[in-house]
Design an enzyme around this catalytic site. Structure first.
Site, PDB file in Angstrom:
ATOM      1  N   THR A 181      40.865  25.196 -69.299  1.00 48.04           N
ATOM      2  CA  THR A 181      41.967  24.290 -69.648  1.00 48.04           C
ATOM      3  C   THR A 181      43.211  24.835 -68.952  1.00 48.04           C
ATOM      4  OG1 THR A 181      42.614  25.564 -71.564  1.00 48.04           O
ATOM      5  CG2 THR A 181      40.976  23.842 -71.928  1.00 48.04           C
ATOM      6  N   GLU A 326      37.586  19.677 -72.352  1.00 42.12           N
ATOM      7  CA  GLU A 326      36.556  19.961 -73.362  1.00 42.12           C
ATOM      8  C   GLU A 326      35.535  18.830 -73.486  1.00 42.12           C
ATOM      9  OE1 GLU A 326      39.731  20.375 -73.556  1.00 42.12           O
ATOM     10  OE2 GLU A 326      40.339  22.024 -74.862  1.00 42.12           O
ATOM     11  N   LYS A 436      59.592  14.460 -84.506  1.00 44.59           N
ATOM     12  CA  LYS A 436      59.744  14.080 -85.908  1.00 44.59           C
ATOM     13  C   LYS A 436      61.216  14.052 -86.260  1.00 44.59           C
ATOM     14  CE  LYS A 436      56.317  14.416 -89.336  1.00 44.59           C
ATOM     15  NZ  LYS A 436      55.643  15.188 -90.355  1.00 44.59           N
TER      16      LYS A 436
HETATM   17  P1  ADP Z   1      44.893  20.477 -70.547  1.00 42.02           P
HETATM   18  O1  ADP Z   1      44.467  20.128 -71.945  1.00 42.02           O
HETATM   19  O2  ADP Z   1      44.437  21.797 -70.127  1.00 42.02           O
HETATM   20  O3  ADP Z   1      46.330  20.153 -70.278  1.00 42.02           O
HETATM   21  P2  ADP Z   1      43.216  18.343 -69.777  1.00 42.02           P
HETATM   22  O4  ADP Z   1      43.007  17.663 -68.523  1.00 42.02           O
HETATM   23  O5  ADP Z   1      42.044  18.771 -70.525  1.00 42.02           O
HETATM   24  O6  ADP Z   1      44.131  19.542 -69.515  1.00 42.02           O
HETATM   25  O7  ADP Z   1      44.174  17.457 -70.644  1.00 42.02           O
HETATM   26  C1  ADP Z   1      43.681  16.653 -71.629  1.00 42.02           C
HETATM   27  C2  ADP Z   1      44.823  15.979 -72.272  1.00 42.02           C
HETATM   28  O8  ADP Z   1      45.501  15.131 -71.358  1.00 42.02           O
HETATM   29  C3  ADP Z   1      44.421  15.082 -73.410  1.00 42.02           C
HETATM   30  O9  ADP Z   1      44.213  15.820 -74.586  1.00 42.02           O
HETATM   31  C4  ADP Z   1      45.609  14.141 -73.481  1.00 42.02           C
HETATM   32  O10 ADP Z   1      46.672  14.724 -74.197  1.00 42.02           O
HETATM   33  C5  ADP Z   1      46.027  14.008 -72.048  1.00 42.02           C
HETATM   34  N1  ADP Z   1      45.478  12.775 -71.482  1.00 42.02           N
HETATM   35  C6  ADP Z   1      44.375  12.620 -70.756  1.00 42.02           C
HETATM   36  N2  ADP Z   1      44.206  11.332 -70.408  1.00 42.02           N
HETATM   37  C7  ADP Z   1      45.234  10.642 -70.945  1.00 42.02           C
HETATM   38  C8  ADP Z   1      45.627   9.273 -70.949  1.00 42.02           C
HETATM   39  N3  ADP Z   1      44.950   8.330 -70.320  1.00 42.02           N
HETATM   40  N4  ADP Z   1      46.738   8.950 -71.627  1.00 42.02           N
HETATM   41  C9  ADP Z   1      47.470   9.893 -72.269  1.00 42.02           C
HETATM   42  N5  ADP Z   1      47.151  11.184 -72.287  1.00 42.02           N
HETATM   43  C10 ADP Z   1      46.050  11.571 -71.636  1.00 42.02           C
END
Ligand code: ADP
Length: 553
Positions: A181, A326, A436
């Site tokens: 991640t 994940e 918030k």
């Molecule tokens: P990291 O968690 O390491 O930043 P990831 O690629 O695993 O990298 O990120 C996943 C996160 O990205 C998701 O949990 C979400 O918050 C965000 N995300 C992914 N796709 C979308 C989307 N289409 N719209 C909004 N947020 C998104």
């Protein structure tokens, strides 16, 4: 085992090699376009497998890549897992100390590195963290001057080996891939992908309810191959027998435009900033997207205005998708249901801008602060929990992180969502980005989308800043289009928010910046902005009196 064979990546390669042997794999490299077919691909993958074996790589060993999207990187996608080793794709945009952490954590034995990234790797490679690395392989035909050692070039590495390999029968629980991640919240955490996870992710995203990839498609993943296997598309495209187009190192909008036009790309995928960049390029240049049918946009919220522009100006259908490292990574895709195509534009686009419907095979729960499941009414917020065959239940050697994020096979995603009566999820925030104010939630994502819908805004993000009276208040950071009167724009933006949202959602301030800081995966890095601007005295208070409905003071 009742099913006959394990779920592994081997049959995808086997089928493409034999049944789609003439379909092409095209790659933009520093020395120009390279192309070959699946037949040659299969031969090169076999030679790579022999080379790895000769280099002492055994089942269970980890092999790292430090590469952009190109054909050689794609060869490691099947070559490494199919011998039983584990492909660890490393994000070269991470800071040095993260690269050191993950190479040492994963214990990588061989590292494949792009010529353009060698310099970046040389620093970390001096550290003890790289002690397990026995061999560097430069993704080219020769090796430039470098302190990496021992080092060879990829073409020599695979050259003198047979073009067939007797692929072993592997257990589906054997790890095939690994990705970290991006570590926006501390040290990166490792996620391992077993063959079974990658197989099930491929089979679930292949059909129309997923990404809808077919043999006739020409697929160009712009999303980097170091980022969750380019959303699994190299595997899915191979399973489909589609033509692959890899855009190479650091592609500019002009490079993407050229590849789309010249190679007839029908399907591409990447984060919103890539596509905003392409549209901006199209304002000044000829942009022929006539071959392009579908764009998968994900990784961050795709603004409705972006979806609409592609549809109206270029006749390209955007599929908004959501996923996580994940989750291998795809969880939802915003397909319309039967009948919705006929809805009026606003209602239809509102649906398409949501993150969409779960891909078949997954289950979800949305849990509120009291631990209860929320109503599917499009209003109640809660944290999204997901489980399924390609969802991880364990971080690599991080039991404390697993304990925090996984409960009875449910992955707590950290994303705060609403679900509407039709089952479409909408991400309203990451748990840690939620603002918030006076006890009420404000969706930063929704405000950002509204701001970015304004013609004079190039990028915008909204963060919560500490506030004595309301705990937190939203502040907007806006990158204006060049030459715009900032004061007038600020007024217009605030008026627009006031008109469309509860009054207390109105940002306390609009601050103009040159660029929104981005994470290594191209997402807005709110942490940096918060750190830079967490001093409440920076926020000059046009706090509306009715800052929150249930405010008590
Ligand atoms: P990291 O968690 O390491 O930043 P990831 O690629 O695993 O990298 O990120 C996943 C996160 O990205 C998701 O949990 C979400 O918050 C965000 N995300 C992914 N796709 C979308 C989307 N289409 N719209 C909004 N947020 C998104």
């Amino acid at each position: 085992m009742p099913g006959g064979t394990d779920q592994t990546l081997r049959p995808f390669l086997w089928r493409a090699e034999r049944m789609y042997s003439d379909r092409e794999i095209v790659s933009r490299t520093a020395s120009g376009i390279e192309r070959y077919d699946y037949r040659t691909y299969g031969e090169r993958v076999a030679r790579l497998a022999h080379a790895l074996e000769e280099g002492g790589i055994e089942q269970g060993d980890r092999v790292g890549t430090f590469c952009w999207n190109h054909h050689r990187h794609f060869e490691t996608y099947f070559g490494v897992p199919n011998v039983g080793a584990q492909l660890h794709t490393i994000n070269p945009l991470l800071p040095d100390h993260h690269i050191e952490h993950i190479v040492s954590d994963a214990n990588d034995r061989v590292l494949f590195v792009d010529p353009s990234l060698i310099e970046q790797l040389e620093g970390p490679a001096e550290s003890e963290a790289f002690d397990a690395v026995e061999q560097y392989v430069v993704m080219d035909e020769d090796v430039p001057e470098t302190s990496l050692s021992p080092v060879t070039d990829y073409e020599s590495f695979i050259a003198d080996h047979p073009t067939e390999y007797d692929w072993p029968d592997l257990d589906e629980d054997q790890p095939a891939g690994m990705c970290y991640t991006s570590g926006t919240t501390g040290n990166p955490k490792g996620v391992e992908y077993t063959h079974q996870m990658l197989w099930s992710h491929t089979m679930a995203t292949l059909p129309a309810s997923g990404l809808d990839i077919r043999a006739e498609d020409v697929v160009m993943p712009v999303v980097p191959m170091f980022h969750v296997n380019a959303w699994g598309m190299p595997f899915t495209s191979t399973a489909a027998g589609a033509k692959h187009v890899y855009p190479g190192p650091s592609p500019e909008p002009a490079d993407l435009a050229k590849l789309i036009e010249e190679e007839g790309v029908t399907l591409s995928a990447g984060v919103p900033t890539v596509w905003l960049g392409l549209l901006e390029y199209g304002q000044e240049n000829d942009l022929d997207l006539s071959s392009l049918e579908r764009l998968i946009i994900g990784g961050a919220a795709a603004p409705e205005s972006l979806i609409r522009t592609f549809d109206e100006e270029y006749d390209v259908e955007v599929l908004h998708a959501w996923g996580m490292t994940e989750m291998s990574p795809i969880g939802t895709v915003s397909h319309l249901k039967p009948g919705m195509e006929e809805w009026d534009d606003d209602r239809r686009d509102e649906k398409r801008a949501k993150q969409g419907l779960l891909v078949p095979g997954l289950e979800m729960r949305v849990i509120d602060e009291d631990g209860e499941e929320v109503e599917w009414d499009g209003e109640e917020f809660g944290e999204l929990w997901i489980r399924g065959p390609w969802v991880t239940t364990e971080y690599f050697e991080r039991p404390e992180a697993t304990e925090e994020d996984v409960e009875d096979s449910w992955l707590k995603t950290g994303d705060v969502v609403t679900v509407d009566p039709e089952g479409y999820i909408k991400i309203v925030d990451r748990a840690k980005d939620v603002i918030k104010s006076g006890g009420e939630w404000i969706s930063s994502v929704e405000l950002e989308n509204a701001l970015m819908g304004h013609d004079d805004v190039s990028e915008a993000t909204v963060v919560g800043v500490p506030h004595e009276r309301w705990q937190e208040r939203p502040v907007a950071f806006v990158v204006p289009v060049e030459g715009i009167d900032e004061e007038a724009l600020s007024e217009e933006l605030l008026a627009m928010v006031r008109e469309n949202y509860p009054k207390w959602w109105t940002p306390d301030d609009v601050l103009f910046i040159d660029e929104v800081p981005k994470t290594s995966t191209g997402k807005f890095d709110k942490k940096v902005l918060r750190e830079r601007y967490d001093d409440p005295s920076l926020v000059e208070g046009n706090v509306p009196e009715e800052a929150a409905p249930d405010a008590t003071d």
